[in-house]
Scaffold this motif. Structure first.
Motif, PDB file in Angstrom:
ATOM      1  N   SER A 105     -10.207  -4.029  -3.632  1.00 26.26           N
ATOM      2  CA  SER A 105     -10.014  -3.721  -2.113  1.00 26.26           C
ATOM      3  C   SER A 105      -8.787  -4.798  -1.549  1.00 26.26           C
ATOM      4  CB  SER A 105     -11.142  -3.726  -1.367  1.00 26.26           C
ATOM      5  OG  SER A 105     -11.971  -2.519  -1.730  1.00 26.26           O
ATOM      6  N   ARG A 106      -8.982  -5.954  -1.880  1.00 28.16           N
ATOM      7  CA  ARG A 106      -8.017  -7.014  -1.455  1.00 28.16           C
ATOM      8  C   ARG A 106      -6.665  -6.672  -2.101  1.00 28.16           C
ATOM      9  NH1 ARG A 106      -8.582 -13.467  -2.590  1.00 28.16           N
ATOM     10  NH2 ARG A 106      -8.056 -12.646  -4.844  1.00 28.16           N
ATOM     11  N   GLY A 107      -6.739  -6.141  -3.330  1.00 28.50           N
ATOM     12  CA  GLY A 107      -5.226  -5.886  -3.774  1.00 28.50           C
ATOM     13  C   GLY A 107      -4.642  -4.669  -2.904  1.00 28.50           C
ATOM     14  N   GLN A 108      -5.556  -3.611  -2.292  1.00 30.72           N
ATOM     15  CA  GLN A 108      -4.796  -2.703  -1.521  1.00 30.72           C
ATOM     16  C   GLN A 108      -4.468  -3.324  -0.349  1.00 30.72           C
ATOM     17  OE1 GLN A 108      -8.563  -0.350  -1.778  1.00 30.72           O
ATOM     18  NE2 GLN A 108      -7.461   1.471  -2.530  1.00 30.72           N
ATOM     19  N   ALA A 109      -5.129  -4.179   0.320  1.00 29.55           N
ATOM     20  CA  ALA A 109      -4.600  -4.788   1.479  1.00 29.55           C
ATOM     21  C   ALA A 109      -3.280  -5.570   1.292  1.00 29.55           C
ATOM     22  CB  ALA A 109      -5.737  -5.661   1.954  1.00 29.55           C
ATOM     23  N   TYR A 110      -3.074  -6.300   0.168  1.00 30.54           N
ATOM     24  CA  TYR A 110      -2.022  -6.986  -0.081  1.00 30.54           C
ATOM     25  C   TYR A 110      -0.860  -5.773  -0.205  1.00 30.54           C
ATOM     26  CZ  TYR A 110      -3.842 -11.584  -1.425  1.00 30.54           C
ATOM     27  OH  TYR A 110      -4.318 -13.021  -1.170  1.00 30.54           O
ATOM     28  N   ALA A 111      -1.317  -4.854  -1.018  1.00 31.39           N
ATOM     29  CA  ALA A 111      -0.164  -3.737  -1.128  1.00 31.39           C
ATOM     30  C   ALA A 111       0.349  -3.280   0.185  1.00 31.39           C
ATOM     31  CB  ALA A 111      -0.554  -2.855  -2.203  1.00 31.39           C
ATOM     32  N   SER A 112      -0.462  -2.931   1.173  1.00 26.83           N
ATOM     33  CA  SER A 112      -0.164  -2.156   2.420  1.00 26.83           C
ATOM     34  C   SER A 112       0.490  -3.224   3.148  1.00 26.83           C
ATOM     35  CB  SER A 112      -1.508  -1.995   3.183  1.00 26.83           C
ATOM     36  OG  SER A 112      -2.282  -1.247   2.704  1.00 26.83           O
TER      37      SER A 112
END
Length: 304
Positions: A105-112
């Motif tokens: 989920s943190r990876g998804q936030a970084y990607a966003s």
């Protein structure tokens, strides 16, 4: 709670929690547990502000509960509060360093936020802990595609299909990547496989119709988009795409009806404003065309 939470944008105003008298430790833990459970249902209903309010109180009552930080981070992420999400995921991972869920989920936030290399580090760590987490594999594929590493992104989708090829979405997700790469024949093949597995898959019909449109196979596109709209009359993307197809087939009035409805359903649908503006311009309805182009510029680029 499922690790694959569908993103949503529900917004329920939620002020700060009402101050409570200090509770004995056991009572505080009990209240925090109920708040986390209620927040889980709020998240399932896309009522993320309400979830954040419950989780904020739960964290105040029991600050060392990694799940509460993780859930609040996910709620922040799903309503595009990415910096707040990162802060919560950082705390969740401090408390629970080997949480594949928090890392993904943190990876998804970084990607966003466009921080793709940090996103990939989190996805890769998450996959060492949970190698068959399909949602993490897909998020990693998206980040690779955003970096232009398309062959690696396709490899990730191949892994997903190898594990989960009986699920229509697995094929549709790779079809979307092929379409992004302008490989429309390959996209159509994958969408067809998705529809073979699930003939009522609205998104499959809509996306295949869009792929047919992109290679000027308008009659096939129209048939697929008609099917998508038959299954879901309020599917804004299918309506927008059908509007574009109908215009190509010479029926501008029907096209405008579809685009009007698509924009009514999603007032932020930039592409529909652009297409409707082009049709209005073709019909020499220039004031209306200017209005649509202006709105598209406002939505996409923040023009005042």
């Amino acid at each position: 709670m499922s690790e694959e939470i569908i993103a949503g944008r529900g917004a329920e105003p939620a002020g700060p929690p009402t101050p409570l008298p200090e509770l004995p430790e056991e009572a505080a833990r009990s209240r925090a547990s109920v708040l986390r459970s209620r927040a889980e249902s709020y998240i399932a209903l896309s009522r993320h502000d309400a979830a954040v309010a419950d989780l904020t109180e739960a964290i105040a009552l029991e600050p060392d509960n990694a799940r509460a930080w993780r859930m609040r981070g996910e709620s922040h992420r799903l309503i595009a509060r990415y910096e707040a999400a990162l802060s919560d995921f950082d705390e969740a991972l401090r408390l629970e360093p080997d949480s594949a869920y928090a890392l993904g989920s943190r990876g998804q936030a970084y990607a966003s936020l466009g921080r793709y290399r940090e996103a990939l580090e989190d996805f890769e760590h998450a996959l060492t802990l949970s190698p068959e987490s399909l949602w993490v594999l897909e998020a990693r594929a998206d980040a690779l595609a955003d970096l232009g590493r398309m062959d690696e992104a396709l490899d990730e989708h191949a892994k997903i299909i190898a594990v989960n090829g009986e699920i229509a979405y697995s094929w549709l997700a790779r079809g979307d990547l092929y379409q992004r790469m302008h490989l429309y024949a390959e996209a159509i093949d994958d969408y067809t496989k998705a529809l073979d597995l699930d003939p009522a898959y609205v998104r499959g019909w809509s996306r295949r119709g869009e792929a047919y449109r992109m290679i000027d196979r308008y009659e096939e596109a129209l048939a697929d988009l008609n099917k998508a709209i038959e299954l879901d009359p309020d599917h804004d993307r299918a309506l927008g795409s059908r509007g574009a197809v109908l215009s190509e087939l010479g029926d501008n009035e029907a096209a405008l009806r579809d685009l009007d409805r698509a924009i009514q359903l999603d007032p932020g649908y930039i592409w529909a404003f652009r297409v409707r503006g082009e049709i209005l311009q073709e019909l020499e309805r220039h004031e209306e065309a200017i209005s649509d182009f202006t709105r598209a510029l406002e939505l996409e680029f923040g023009d005042a």
